[in-house]
Design an enzyme around this catalytic site. Sequence first.
Site, PDB file in Angstrom:
ATOM      1  N   ASP A  53       0.924  -0.982  -0.013  1.00 41.90           N
ATOM      2  CA  ASP A  53       0.038   0.052   0.060  1.00 41.90           C
ATOM      3  C   ASP A  53       1.058   0.965   0.354  1.00 41.90           C
ATOM      4  OD1 ASP A  53      -2.540   1.226   0.163  1.00 41.90           O
ATOM      5  OD2 ASP A  53      -2.835   1.358   2.011  1.00 41.90           O
ATOM      6  N   HIS A 107       2.237   3.254  -8.816  1.00 35.87           N
ATOM      7  CA  HIS A 107       2.472   1.579  -8.795  1.00 35.87           C
ATOM      8  C   HIS A 107       3.159   1.835  -9.856  1.00 35.87           C
ATOM      9  CE1 HIS A 107      -1.812   1.911  -7.776  1.00 35.87           C
ATOM     10  NE2 HIS A 107      -2.032   2.965  -8.540  1.00 35.87           N
ATOM     11  N   LEU A 118      11.472 -20.111  -4.656  1.00 32.75           N
ATOM     12  CA  LEU A 118      10.842 -18.788  -4.297  1.00 32.75           C
ATOM     13  C   LEU A 118       9.395 -19.313  -5.080  1.00 32.75           C
ATOM     14  CD1 LEU A 118      10.237 -16.427  -2.591  1.00 32.75           C
ATOM     15  CD2 LEU A 118      10.170 -15.444  -4.719  1.00 32.75           C
TER      16      LEU A 118
END
Length: 240
Positions: free
Chosen positions: A13, A30, A124
């Site tokens: 956020d 973004h 991962l």
Amino acid sequence: MSQAPHHIAIVMDGNGRWANKRLMPRLAGHRQGMESLRQCIRACVQRGVAVLTVFAFSSENWRRPADEVSGLMDLLATALGKEVAQLRKDGVQLHFVGERTGLSEKICAGLAQAESATAQGNRLVLNICFNYGGRWDVAQAATKLCASGQAITEASLASSMAMAHVPDPDLIIRTGGEMRLSNFLLWQAAYAELYFSERLWPDFDDAELDRAIAAFSGRERRFGQTSSQLLHPKDAGKSS
Ligand code: FPP
């Protein structure tokens, strides 16, 4: 360095505020957030984190201005084109978690292709929650079970969830200073440790990740038991 949690999940956020502070369009925030994500993936691989889950677009984000929604879709499409080869080289196994309905055919094809191209990754597991909501996940799991006539139990629900391929998160980090889950991993967050960072997501760096991991390492995870049961496992079940 502290022992890294097995599964870290992040609410990324603060991109909009990061851009506003610089008098830039929200989309620039973004884009910078994508840089932070790239670095965070590298840092998690280096620290031996097995699973990283990030919230990139929520079921509720469709309510944002149309140009921001289409900008986020474009960012995803660009990332699919540009990032997958490197992720594959780095041993990252990609999963897109969320509802595909509502996404363009081109994006859906790109998601499926990225998942199959990285399916062998063994360093991962990276879950990108896109068009995702925790309530959507519980509802779709229950719908699947009902349709197949199976009983709804904790175990059957858990195995029908969109995140059933990974264990629940150990640590959930939210950046940007807000202290809520915003419909993220509602079911899976049951015993997660929470870490709230004042940093805006584009400013999140390795040092802040290490602070979150250190805070996690200092917590006592009791899973409903008492401290003394954890210290003396043989006494578990006895009252004192
Ligand atoms: C929340 O910040 C962030 C988002 C809704 C988008 C998160 C996207 C990225 C980090 C880029 C990576 C994207 C993809 C497609 C993988 P906010 O905009 O709500 O920030 P604010 O609270 O400051 O307004």
